[in-house]
Design a protein around this motif. Structure first.
Motif, PDB file in Angstrom:
ATOM      1  N   ASP A  74       0.836  -1.201   0.000  1.00  0.00           N
ATOM      2  CA  ASP A  74       0.000   0.000   0.000  1.00  0.00           C
ATOM      3  C   ASP A  74       0.872   1.253   0.000  1.00  0.00           C
ATOM      4  OD1 ASP A  74      -2.278  -1.589   0.164  1.00  0.00           O
ATOM      5  OD2 ASP A  74      -2.246  -1.597   2.360  1.00  0.00           O
ATOM      6  N   PHE A  75       0.272   2.353  -0.369  1.00  0.00           N
ATOM      7  CA  PHE A  75       0.963   3.642  -0.297  1.00  0.00           C
ATOM      8  C   PHE A  75       0.394   4.454   0.856  1.00  0.00           C
ATOM      9  CE2 PHE A  75       2.215   2.678  -4.587  1.00  0.00           C
ATOM     10  CZ  PHE A  75       3.401   3.360  -4.761  1.00  0.00           C
ATOM     11  N   ALA A  76       1.263   5.132   1.608  1.00  0.00           N
ATOM     12  CA  ALA A  76       0.826   6.138   2.579  1.00  0.00           C
ATOM     13  C   ALA A  76       1.329   7.473   2.039  1.00  0.00           C
ATOM     14  CB  ALA A  76       1.427   5.862   3.944  1.00  0.00           C
ATOM     15  N   VAL A  77       0.407   8.388   1.813  1.00  0.00           N
ATOM     16  CA  VAL A  77       0.805   9.655   1.193  1.00  0.00           C
ATOM     17  C   VAL A  77       0.309  10.818   2.057  1.00  0.00           C
ATOM     18  CG1 VAL A  77       0.786  11.036  -0.917  1.00  0.00           C
ATOM     19  CG2 VAL A  77       0.503   8.558  -1.078  1.00  0.00           C
ATOM     20  N   ASN A  78       1.229  11.632   2.485  1.00  0.00           N
ATOM     21  CA  ASN A  78       0.881  12.840   3.219  1.00  0.00           C
ATOM     22  C   ASN A  78       0.684  13.955   2.200  1.00  0.00           C
ATOM     23  OD1 ASN A  78       2.757  15.171   5.251  1.00  0.00           O
ATOM     24  ND2 ASN A  78       0.547  14.811   5.263  1.00  0.00           N
ATOM     25  N   ILE A  79      -0.530  14.477   2.146  1.00  0.00           N
ATOM     26  CA  ILE A  79      -0.809  15.571   1.210  1.00  0.00           C
ATOM     27  C   ILE A  79      -1.214  16.788   2.038  1.00  0.00           C
ATOM     28  CG2 ILE A  79      -2.243  16.365  -0.722  1.00  0.00           C
ATOM     29  CD1 ILE A  79      -2.597  13.449  -1.557  1.00  0.00           C
ATOM     30  N   GLY A  80      -0.601  17.912   1.763  1.00  0.00           N
ATOM     31  CA  GLY A  80      -0.955  19.087   2.547  1.00  0.00           C
ATOM     32  C   GLY A  80      -0.349  20.351   1.986  1.00  0.00           C
ATOM     33  N   THR A  81      -0.566  21.420   2.710  1.00  0.00           N
ATOM     34  CA  THR A  81      -0.050  22.715   2.269  1.00  0.00           C
ATOM     35  C   THR A  81       1.219  23.057   3.044  1.00  0.00           C
ATOM     36  OG1 THR A  81      -1.479  23.776   3.876  1.00  0.00           O
ATOM     37  CG2 THR A  81      -2.299  23.636   1.610  1.00  0.00           C
ATOM     38  N   CYS A  82       1.966  23.998   2.499  1.00  0.00           N
ATOM     39  CA  CYS A  82       3.199  24.413   3.157  1.00  0.00           C
ATOM     40  C   CYS A  82       3.458  25.883   2.819  1.00  0.00           C
ATOM     41  CB  CYS A  82       4.367  23.550   2.692  1.00  0.00           C
ATOM     42  SG  CYS A  82       4.696  23.683   0.932  1.00  0.00           S
ATOM     43  N   ALA A  83       4.345  26.475   3.596  1.00  0.00           N
ATOM     44  CA  ALA A  83       4.830  27.815   3.254  1.00  0.00           C
ATOM     45  C   ALA A  83       6.073  27.646   2.391  1.00  0.00           C
ATOM     46  CB  ALA A  83       5.179  28.574   4.519  1.00  0.00           C
ATOM     47  N   GLY A  84       6.282  28.585   1.481  1.00  0.00           N
ATOM     48  CA  GLY A  84       7.455  28.463   0.621  1.00  0.00           C
ATOM     49  C   GLY A  84       8.045  29.811   0.299  1.00  0.00           C
ATOM     50  N   GLY A  85       9.314  29.829  -0.069  1.00  0.00           N
ATOM     51  CA  GLY A  85       9.971  31.072  -0.447  1.00  0.00           C
ATOM     52  C   GLY A  85       9.436  31.601  -1.769  1.00  0.00           C
ATOM     53  N   SER A  86       9.959  32.724  -2.157  1.00  0.00           N
ATOM     54  CA  SER A  86       9.407  33.382  -3.343  1.00  0.00           C
ATOM     55  C   SER A  86       9.659  32.602  -4.629  1.00  0.00           C
ATOM     56  CB  SER A  86       9.998  34.785  -3.465  1.00  0.00           C
ATOM     57  OG  SER A  86      11.398  34.694  -3.314  1.00  0.00           O
ATOM     58  N   ASN A  87      10.634  31.674  -4.603  1.00  0.00           N
ATOM     59  CA  ASN A  87      10.904  30.876  -5.807  1.00  0.00           C
ATOM     60  C   ASN A  87       9.992  29.675  -5.937  1.00  0.00           C
ATOM     61  OD1 ASN A  87      13.025  32.583  -6.246  1.00  0.00           O
ATOM     62  ND2 ASN A  87      14.535  31.226  -5.302  1.00  0.00           N
ATOM     63  N   THR A  88       9.088  29.499  -5.015  1.00  0.00           N
ATOM     64  CA  THR A  88       8.296  28.257  -5.010  1.00  0.00           C
ATOM     65  C   THR A  88       6.822  28.552  -5.275  1.00  0.00           C
ATOM     66  OG1 THR A  88       7.881  28.421  -2.646  1.00  0.00           O
ATOM     67  CG2 THR A  88       9.868  27.229  -3.307  1.00  0.00           C
ATOM     68  N   GLY A  89       6.111  27.504  -5.696  1.00  0.00           N
ATOM     69  CA  GLY A  89       4.678  27.642  -5.925  1.00  0.00           C
ATOM     70  C   GLY A  89       4.135  26.379  -6.549  1.00  0.00           C
ATOM     71  N   GLY A  90       2.874  26.053  -6.308  1.00  0.00           N
ATOM     72  CA  GLY A  90       2.288  24.845  -6.868  1.00  0.00           C
ATOM     73  C   GLY A  90       2.582  23.619  -6.022  1.00  0.00           C
ATOM     74  N   ALA A  91       2.444  22.440  -6.646  1.00  0.00           N
ATOM     75  CA  ALA A  91       2.574  21.177  -5.906  1.00  0.00           C
ATOM     76  C   ALA A  91       3.956  20.563  -6.124  1.00  0.00           C
ATOM     77  CB  ALA A  91       1.501  20.202  -6.370  1.00  0.00           C
ATOM     78  N   TYR A  92       4.480  19.970  -5.055  1.00  0.00           N
ATOM     79  CA  TYR A  92       5.786  19.316  -5.111  1.00  0.00           C
ATOM     80  C   TYR A  92       5.686  17.909  -4.530  1.00  0.00           C
ATOM     81  CZ  TYR A  92       7.838  23.943  -5.859  1.00  0.00           C
ATOM     82  OH  TYR A  92       8.161  25.178  -6.351  1.00  0.00           O
ATOM     83  N   ILE A  93       6.478  17.009  -5.092  1.00  0.00           N
ATOM     84  CA  ILE A  93       6.696  15.724  -4.434  1.00  0.00           C
ATOM     85  C   ILE A  93       7.967  15.913  -3.613  1.00  0.00           C
ATOM     86  CG2 ILE A  93       7.952  14.742  -6.444  1.00  0.00           C
ATOM     87  CD1 ILE A  93       5.737  12.416  -4.821  1.00  0.00           C
ATOM     88  N   ILE A  94       7.937  15.408  -2.382  1.00  0.00           N
ATOM     89  CA  ILE A  94       9.017  15.721  -1.435  1.00  0.00           C
ATOM     90  C   ILE A  94      10.089  14.622  -1.446  1.00  0.00           C
ATOM     91  CG2 ILE A  94       9.521  16.133   1.013  1.00  0.00           C
ATOM     92  CD1 ILE A  94       7.890  18.375  -0.491  1.00  0.00           C
ATOM     93  N   ASN A  95      11.354  15.039  -1.623  1.00  0.00           N
ATOM     94  CA  ASN A  95      12.449  14.061  -1.658  1.00  0.00           C
ATOM     95  C   ASN A  95      13.287  14.034  -0.380  1.00  0.00           C
ATOM     96  OD1 ASN A  95      14.096  16.321  -1.940  1.00  0.00           O
ATOM     97  ND2 ASN A  95      14.253  16.110  -4.167  1.00  0.00           N
ATOM     98  N   LYS A  96      13.027  14.938   0.530  1.00  0.00           N
ATOM     99  CA  LYS A  96      13.766  14.949   1.803  1.00  0.00           C
ATOM    100  C   LYS A  96      12.940  15.704   2.833  1.00  0.00           C
ATOM    101  CE  LYS A  96      18.143  16.685   3.744  1.00  0.00           C
ATOM    102  NZ  LYS A  96      19.448  17.304   3.427  1.00  0.00           N
ATOM    103  N   VAL A  97      12.768  15.079   3.990  1.00  0.00           N
ATOM    104  CA  VAL A  97      12.022  15.731   5.065  1.00  0.00           C
ATOM    105  C   VAL A  97      12.978  15.932   6.226  1.00  0.00           C
ATOM    106  CG1 VAL A  97      10.143  15.471   6.740  1.00  0.00           C
ATOM    107  CG2 VAL A  97       9.890  14.532   4.422  1.00  0.00           C
ATOM    108  N   THR A  98      13.135  17.150   6.703  1.00  0.00           N
ATOM    109  CA  THR A  98      14.005  17.390   7.858  1.00  0.00           C
ATOM    110  C   THR A  98      13.170  17.937   9.001  1.00  0.00           C
ATOM    111  OG1 THR A  98      15.852  17.879   6.386  1.00  0.00           O
ATOM    112  CG2 THR A  98      16.082  18.596   8.675  1.00  0.00           C
ATOM    113  N   ASP A  99      13.346  17.328  10.154  1.00  0.00           N
ATOM    114  CA  ASP A  99      12.643  17.817  11.326  1.00  0.00           C
ATOM    115  C   ASP A  99      13.510  18.892  11.982  1.00  0.00           C
ATOM    116  OD1 ASP A  99      10.388  17.220  13.404  1.00  0.00           O
ATOM    117  OD2 ASP A  99      12.247  17.467  14.544  1.00  0.00           O
ATOM    118  N   GLU A 100      12.970  20.090  12.097  1.00  0.00           N
ATOM    119  CA  GLU A 100      13.780  21.199  12.596  1.00  0.00           C
ATOM    120  C   GLU A 100      14.235  20.978  14.037  1.00  0.00           C
ATOM    121  OE1 GLU A 100      13.485  25.958  12.248  1.00  0.00           O
ATOM    122  OE2 GLU A 100      12.106  25.020  13.657  1.00  0.00           O
TER     123      GLU A 100
END
Ligand code: SF4
Lengths: 273, 330
Positions: free
Chosen positions: A68-94
């Motif tokens: 099965d697939f588990a997919v987290n779909i949600g919104t995020c804040a992004g810098g001025s160079n970003t916009g639209g939908a992204y698939i995430i290749n790295k998640v860092t916990d601050e």
């Protein structure tokens, strides 16, 4: 089967509509399911703790499998160079500084980005420090639990940029979150459809019903026999032919464990001839 | 690749780079060879390579490349199941881990839980460690096919250059691939693994067919290179005598044995622990599911079959090459 995890209802609403999901049950996290049962959506609540708890709960309740697939779909804040939908290749916990890397095997068509999970809504100052980063509040909690339960190619995250972190929390309305997800719903559903169409991994399955009874098997013998039958299947050996000639010679069915062992050795010998 | 190939990203579409490897010259060269790949910075290669629950069969369709600096052990003593060819100072080294090919029987599947490939970019540290050894024989392509990966990593070229500047160190580069660069040096062995066409086709996915390997051997011999032929691992299948007998004949007809330094013969054997992992990854493999005997922690063919296969092969080979040049694994 695909399990979608979103933080809040307004993010889930466009997905619920697109995939025609219906409310499902009264478990602690509000849930929705498609008519064919292939898509489940769980609303986790905001923050990484709730997100982690929801994955864990859904895994236990629905028996999520490695295919099965588990997919987290949600919104995020992004810098001025970003916009639209992204698939995430790295998640860092601050907070912990730890990173999680989903396998990036599938052609979803989405652009890629890394994301940082924060414990509070990202401030203007913080966003300015790393204008290329995406910031959100659930990904690391989701990943921390999902990676323990599922293969890394089946734990995926899609994030849609809703704001640039500069306007503060007052500017982030439910209507805004719903709108940005709705604007990207075609891209998101292309990825979801792709996940749904990937075939499951083949399971080892070779035991022929009743064969073990012919050899009066102990547990160890049963395991040996099963491995031998996998070899026969993989190498195209004529198991029914060998069984039938051993039957004809009165070697099987074995009367007891001792003669069963001898018969199993003979069976193996004939296979390897 | 099966029909599901349409779902997968390309091979090496993603390159994970350790932060400390990022500024290394080798990293820059490798990244320049793969300009369309997505580059993701990581702290340590194990964060990717050693993750839990990875699935070889999914990952092999879109392998990731991991560029790292190896700060650990760089040279190892040769393992007992590997052949030393009579060299007392037998060592191996792994500047890369994992292989771009997909042989059913590959021990790497048992050793690593992933199809992703690590390439260590600090070759200079490996070279220094090897140069310190006393009269060593170094196998540089055990945990990978270094020549098969060379167009991306350039590591085979580095070992060739190293051999050129260290005439006292004997280097073996083992491969199923066709080397793009052949350099004739007395201390550099090009070791080609040869398998019957039937075995290549059924169990050595992604590798060049026998015909191409024989052409590469011929090329190497004609270029004056030191060439070793490895009939190892021999794989037991119905009709193996016919297949392996024909293979020896094909080598004799196309290349001949006159220019060959030596040959190795060995039947398939593997650590029982690795076999367990491989069986999970290869549920349909005839090779992996053979009912092996277990001897001292290794899965081996039953003694009579093992003896028969090795004797048969050595017998056939001794018609062409002196028995002092035939090395058996046990
Ligand atoms: S070529 Fe060698 S290293 Fe590569 S998969 Fe085959 S056996 Fe393994």
């Amino acid at each position: 089967m695909i399990y979608i995890f979103t933080a809040v209802y307004c993010e889930a609403k466009p997905l619920i509509e697109r995939f025609a999901l219906s409310p499902d049950g009264d478990y602690p996290f509000a849930g929705f399911v498609s008519e064919d049962g292939n898509i489940r959506l769980v609303i986790t609540g905001v923050g990484k703790t709730y997100s982690a708890a929801a994955v864990s709960y859904a895994h236990a309740k629905f028996g999520i499998t490695k295919d099965d697939f588990a997919v987290n779909i949600g919104t995020c804040a992004g810098g001025s160079n970003t916009g639209g939908a992204y698939i995430i290749n790295k998640v860092t916990d601050e907070d912990s500084g730890r990173s999680y890397y989903p396998d990036m095997l599938y052609k979803t068509g989405l652009r890629e980005h890394c994301v940082t999970t924060v414990s509070d809504v990202v401030s203007e100052e913080k966003a300015a420090l790393d204008p290329d980063m995406l910031w959100e509040m659930e990904a690391s909690g989701f990943s921390d639990v999902a990676r323990l339960l599922m293969p890394p190619d089946r734990v995926q995250l899609i994030k849609v940029v809703s704001d640039n972190g500069a306007e503060g929390i007052e500017a982030i309305s439910e209507a805004l979150l719903e709108r940005v997800i709705r604007e990207c719903i075609d891209d998101i559903s292309t990825a979801v459809d792709l996940y749904l169409s990937i075939p499951a991994d083949g399971e080892e399955q070779a035991q022929e019903d009743g064969t073990e009874d012919l050899f009066c098997c102990s547990e160890t013998m049963r395991q040996d026999l099963n491995k031998l039958l996998v070899y026969c299947r993989n190498s195209g050996r004529d198991v029914p032919g060998i069984i039938s000639s051993m039957r004809g010679e009165g070697l099987i069915p074995a009367a007891d464990r001792k003669s069963g062992k001898a018969a199993l050795n003979e069976f193996k010998r004939r296979i390897l001839q | 690749m099966n029909s599901s190939g349409a779902y997968f990203n390309k091979q090496f579409s993603h390159i994970y780079v350790e932060k400390k490897a990022m500024d290394h010259d080798e990293t820059k060269k490798i990244l320049a060879r793969l300009p369309h790949s997505e580059v993701i910075l990581i702290d340590h290669y194990k964060d990717i390579f050693n993750r839990n629950k990875q699935r070889y069969n999914e990952q092999k369709r879109s392998r990731a490349l991991i560029l790292a600096v190896n700060g650990g052990e760089l040279v190892y003593k040769g393992a007992p199941v590997c052949q030393s060819f009579g060299n007392p100072g037998f060592y191996y080294t792994a500047t890369a881990m994992n292989c771009p090919f997909d042989c059913d029987y590959c021990f790497l599947k048992g050793m690593y839980g992933t199809a992703n490939i690590v390439c260590f970019v600090n070759f200079e540290d490996y070279a220094a460690a090897v140069a310190k050894l006393d009269n060593p024989y170094i196998c540089a392509s055990y945990d990978t096919d270094i020549i098969g990966l060379n167009s991306i990593t350039g590591q085979a070229d580095k070992w060739i250059d190293f051999a050129g500047s260290h005439p006292d160190i004997l280097i073996e580069l083992r491969t199923k691939f066709s080397p793009a660069r052949l350099t004739a040096l007395p201390n550099l062995i090009y070791a080609f693994t040869l398998s019957p066409d039937e075995i290549c086709r059924r169990f050595e996915r992604g590798t060049p067919p026998l015909k191409a390997r024989l052409a590469a051997v011929k090329n190497a011999v004609e270029s004056g290179c030191v060439v070793r032929l490895c009939f190892d691992p021999m794989i037991y299948v119905s009709g193996w005598e016919g297949y392996y007998g024909e293979l020896v004949g094909q080598v004799a007809d196309t290349v001949g044995f006159e220019g060959i330094r030596d040959v190795s013969v060995g039947t398939f054997r593997i650590s029982s622990q690795y076999l367990k992992t491989m069986r999970k990854q290869e549920p349909d493999s005839e090779v992996c599911w053979y009912p092996f005997d277990t001897v001292n922690g290794y899965a081996v063919y039953p003694e009579d079959i093992d003896n028969k296969m090795q004797s048969f092969m050595c017998g056939r080979l001794s018609g062409y090459i002196g028995s002092d040049k035939i090395w058996k694994w046990n």
